[in-house]
Each structure stands twice: as C-alpha cells, then as structure tokens.
Design an enzyme around this catalytic site. Structure first.
Site, PDB file in Angstrom:
ATOM      1  N   GLY A   1      13.583  -6.920  34.628  1.00  0.00           N
ATOM      2  CA  GLY A   1      14.871  -6.369  35.024  1.00  0.00           C
ATOM      3  C   GLY A   1      15.843  -6.367  33.855  1.00  0.00           C
TER       4      GLY A   1
ATOM      5  N   GLU B   1      -0.715   3.965  10.082  1.00  0.00           N
ATOM      6  CA  GLU B   1      -2.170   3.900   9.894  1.00  0.00           C
ATOM      7  C   GLU B   1      -2.849   5.169  10.436  1.00  0.00           C
ATOM      8  OE1 GLU B   1      -3.161   1.625   8.070  1.00  0.00           O
ATOM      9  OE2 GLU B   1      -2.259  -0.309   8.480  1.00  0.00           O
TER      10      GLU B   1
ATOM     11  N   TYR C   1       0.853  -1.192   0.000  1.00  0.00           N
ATOM     12  CA  TYR C   1       0.000   0.000   0.000  1.00  0.00           C
ATOM     13  C   TYR C   1       0.882   1.234   0.000  1.00  0.00           C
ATOM     14  CZ  TYR C   1      -3.622   3.097   2.174  1.00  0.00           C
ATOM     15  OH  TYR C   1      -4.515   4.087   2.489  1.00  0.00           O
ATOM     16  N   CYS C   2       0.679   2.121  -0.969  1.00  0.00           N
ATOM     17  CA  CYS C   2       1.565   3.277  -1.138  1.00  0.00           C
ATOM     18  C   CYS C   2       0.773   4.575  -1.054  1.00  0.00           C
ATOM     19  CB  CYS C   2       2.278   3.204  -2.470  1.00  0.00           C
ATOM     20  SG  CYS C   2       3.354   1.773  -2.680  1.00  0.00           S
TER      21      CYS C   2
ATOM     22  N   THR D   1       1.862   7.208   1.835  1.00  0.00           N
ATOM     23  CA  THR D   1       2.779   8.175   2.443  1.00  0.00           C
ATOM     24  C   THR D   1       3.909   8.566   1.480  1.00  0.00           C
ATOM     25  OG1 THR D   1       2.318   7.301   4.629  1.00  0.00           O
ATOM     26  CG2 THR D   1       4.342   8.552   4.390  1.00  0.00           C
TER      27      THR D   1
ATOM     28  N   GLU E   1      -2.008  11.224  17.167  1.00  0.00           N
ATOM     29  CA  GLU E   1      -2.467  12.609  17.202  1.00  0.00           C
ATOM     30  C   GLU E   1      -3.607  12.821  16.208  1.00  0.00           C
ATOM     31  OE1 GLU E   1       1.252  12.264  19.194  1.00  0.00           O
ATOM     32  OE2 GLU E   1       0.751  11.669  17.139  1.00  0.00           O
TER      33      GLU E   1
ATOM     34  N   SER F   1       4.645  14.151   2.815  1.00  0.00           N
ATOM     35  CA  SER F   1       3.245  14.095   3.260  1.00  0.00           C
ATOM     36  C   SER F   1       3.000  12.800   4.014  1.00  0.00           C
ATOM     37  CB  SER F   1       2.281  14.215   2.078  1.00  0.00           C
ATOM     38  OG  SER F   1       2.440  13.156   1.164  1.00  0.00           O
ATOM     39  N   GLY F   2       2.826  12.956   5.329  1.00  0.00           N
ATOM     40  CA  GLY F   2       2.531  11.817   6.184  1.00  0.00           C
ATOM     41  C   GLY F   2       1.130  11.956   6.726  1.00  0.00           C
TER      42      GLY F   2
ATOM     43  N   GLN G   1      10.344  -3.940  32.228  1.00  0.00           N
ATOM     44  CA  GLN G   1      10.805  -3.486  33.551  1.00  0.00           C
ATOM     45  C   GLN G   1      10.755  -4.626  34.568  1.00  0.00           C
ATOM     46  OE1 GLN G   1      12.051  -0.500  34.044  1.00  0.00           O
ATOM     47  NE2 GLN G   1      12.384  -0.645  36.255  1.00  0.00           N
TER      48      GLN G   1
END
Length: 378
Positions: free
Chosen positions: A338, A362, A122-123, A125, A366, A129-130, A335
């Site tokens: 450890g 995707e 799939y093209c 981006t 934001e 332009s993102g 975490q």
C-alpha cells in the site's frame, strides 16, 4: 538430472548472502543518497574471492563457473542490486583480460583487479549507438607506441570512479570485425569524464560519460587480436546477462520476503492481510514466477558452462524472462505494501527503481527477443 545445489554452491550462496546482510544492506540507502559506493567495500568482497570470480586460479582468481557466479549475484542483490551489479561489471572485465589479454597485460592488471585495488569498467555503449552496438564511432588509430583513441562512451557505470576501462574502439572498417578492445587506465592523458548522471535507479553507482581525446594506450593494452573486440564484447555479455538476471531474481526475492513479513503484521478489516484469499493468490503467483525464473536462469548458466551450442540463445531468453519477472514481482510487492511501499523507509520502492534498468542494459529485452528469433529461424 539433479536440480540440487552442491554443498559448495550452497556455501557460496550463504557466504555472499551473509556478507550482504552485514556489510551492504545497512548502508544501501545512504550510499544511494551519496551517489557512490565506498571503495573500502571492494577489498572486503575480494577477500571472499569475489573480485575475480572467473579469473583462473593461477592468476589469483576463484575460477568459479557461471552457475556459481549467478548464486553470488542473487545472494548479494538481496541486500542491494546496484552494488551487486557493479561487482558483476568488474568481474566481466577481469574475465576478458584473463581470457584475451597478453601474459604481460594479465600479470600487470589482474593481481590488483582480483583484490579490487584496481576497479574495472566496461565501455561499449555510445551516445549514438546502444542496441546497434556495432555502429560505434570511437576510433583507435595505430601509432608507433600503440593506439590513440578518440570518442565518447555513454552510461558507463564507474565512469570517473574506476581505475581502468575496457574500451571497444574502431581500428578498422565499419563492420563489426573493425572493432578492437583496448584497456585505458585512469589518469591517461586525453581521458576525461562527463558530469554525474542523475538516474532513476542504481543511484549508488556513479555513472558518467567516458571521453577520449587523442587518448594514448600502449600496444600491450590491446586485448587479443585487432578486429576481435566486438566478438570479445559479445562473449562477455552472455555472462553479464546471466548476472543481471540473477540480480533481478535476488532483489525480487528480497521484496517478496519483506512483503510476506509485512502482510503478517498489517491488519485490515479485523485480520492480517495475508489471510485474504485474493491476496494469497497474488503471493502464490509471485512465488511460482520466481521459482520458474530461478530454474530457467540456472539452466542457461549450465549451458554456458558446458559450452552448449545454444548457450547464447538461452542467456538471452533467461535475461529477458527473469528481469521482467523480477520487475513484475517487485511492483506487486510495492502494491501489497500500500502507501508504505511508496516510502523509502520500507526499501521496496528502491528495488522497483533499481530493477527497471535491468530490462535495458546488457542488451535491451527487445534485442533478447531478436537474438532468440534469429536462433529459431537460422
């Protein structure tokens, strides 16, 4: 309201989980090191019907629902989120061809796509332009034979690896309605690829720029109508957002399962560390987060399946919430391991690295907030 999976859905999950445990998990670290996924894997997945999840049965697909598909990707991601996410991209493209392609294009491409002899990418981006995807610059000029495409696509999973690419290109003016979706097949004159990207995660997926210089495509490779490509691309992303959320969920669940097993064996101050109440609270928080995320994801998938008017909003909200939960849980699992969590042998650090990009692709999280807000105030 029934929250239980059907017998068929439970079988789908178990089938995908078992396949991943046998055919993906033992090799995931090696594939990451190699920077590629053996193409011999895909026909094996296709034998289970996973190469055409949403493709209609008359075209050889499985005709599954979006909810069914989230079960597949959640299950496979317990073995490797990178492999599962790549399969999601292929299925998104196959569905676009089935939904919008002409009968000729469907019959030419889909039989080999559902068997995964043909792998799809799939093209959308581009380097400039993102999140503002509608600002794309790749042009498709109409010719007597079809189209001539010139431009560059960035961060393409399967770039130089896949057999065909659905390219969003500008056939009209600068508005979103000036964008069309056109299929470009590997080996086409003028099609080339950039160098292999050196990424933080998803390292088993070969990622490159896809470059077109007067790259020719026959008129029959247009999906649907001119000027509708952006609409098709956005519709595909609703399902893609659910799938990437499912990949986060499955990988985080795997991290938690591994952490529970580790904590039973690891001793500190004379007892297994799962006996310390402070650490038990952290385990409880992770379980609560994952169960909440799973319910939210499946509700969003149900809305998309039923054509609910707020389905796009729920897909965006679920993508944002579940991917952030997945990364937070994976980080906590590291975490709790450890220093061992930082070692590749334990597999947790790979999950942390793989899941980080889910908050970016995707549609960034934001943008998911922006979509949600726009639905609230429209």
């Amino acid at each position: 309201m029934d929250f239980a999976l059907t017998e068929e859905q439970s079988a789908i999950f178990d089938m995908a989980q078992a396949f991943g445990a046998e055919h993906i998990a033992p090799h995931a670290r090696q594939w990451e090191s190699d920077g590629t996924i053996p193409k011999t894997l895909w026909p094996k997945l296709a034998e289970l019907g996973l190469g055409g999840l949403y493709v209609t049965e008359d075209m050889g697909g499985s005709g599954l629902s979006r909810l069914d598909a989230t079960l597949v990707f959640e299950a496979l991601s317990q073995s490797c989120a990178s492999v599962a996410a790549f399969l999601s991209i292929h299925n998104m493209c196959a569905r676009m061809i089935d939904a919008y392609g002409s009968d000729e294009l469907r019959h030419r491409i889909l039989p080999r796509a559902v068997t995964m002899e043909t792998i799809l990418s799939y093209c959308l981006t581009e380097p400039g332009s993102g999140s503002d995807a509608a600002a794309l610059k790749t042009k498709a000029i109409r010719t007597n034979e079809g189209y001539e495409l010139t431009g560059t696509k960035a961060f393409i999973s399967g770039g130089g690896y896949s057999d065909a690419y659905i390219v969003m290109a500008r056939t009209g003016d600068d508005r979103p309605k000036g964008i069309s979706a056109i299929l470009i097949e590997d080996g086409t004159d003028g099609l080339s690829y950039g160098g292999l990207e050196d990424k933080m995660g998803w390292r088993s997926q070969p990622t490159r720029q896809v470059q077109m210089d007067a790259c020719k495509a026959p008129a029959g490779n247009l999906l649907g109508d001119e000027g509708q490509g952006f609409k098709y691309a956005m519709a595909g992303l609703d399902g893609g957002r659910l799938n990437i959320a499912a990949c986060s969920l499955g990988a985080a669940q795997s991290a938690l399962d591994q952490t529970l097993a580790y904590m039973k064996e690891r001793k500190a101050f004379g007892k297994p560390i799962d006996q310390f109440q402070g650490l038990q609270f952290r385990l409880a928080d992770m379980e609560i987060d994952l169960q909440s995320a799973r319910t939210f994801l499946r509700q969003a998938a149900w809305k998309l399946d039923t054509g609910a008017p707020d389905a796009s909003k729920f897909c965006a909200m679920a993508k944002k919430q579940v991917t952030e939960v997945g990364s937070r849980v994976a980080d906590q699992c590291l975490q709790l391991h450890g220093g061992y969590g930082y070692l590749a042998d334990y597999g947790i650090e790979k999950i942390v690295r793989d899941l980080r990009v889910h908050q970016i692709l995707e549609g960034t999280n934001e943008i998911m907030r922006l979509i949600t807000a726009r639905h609230l105030i429209q």
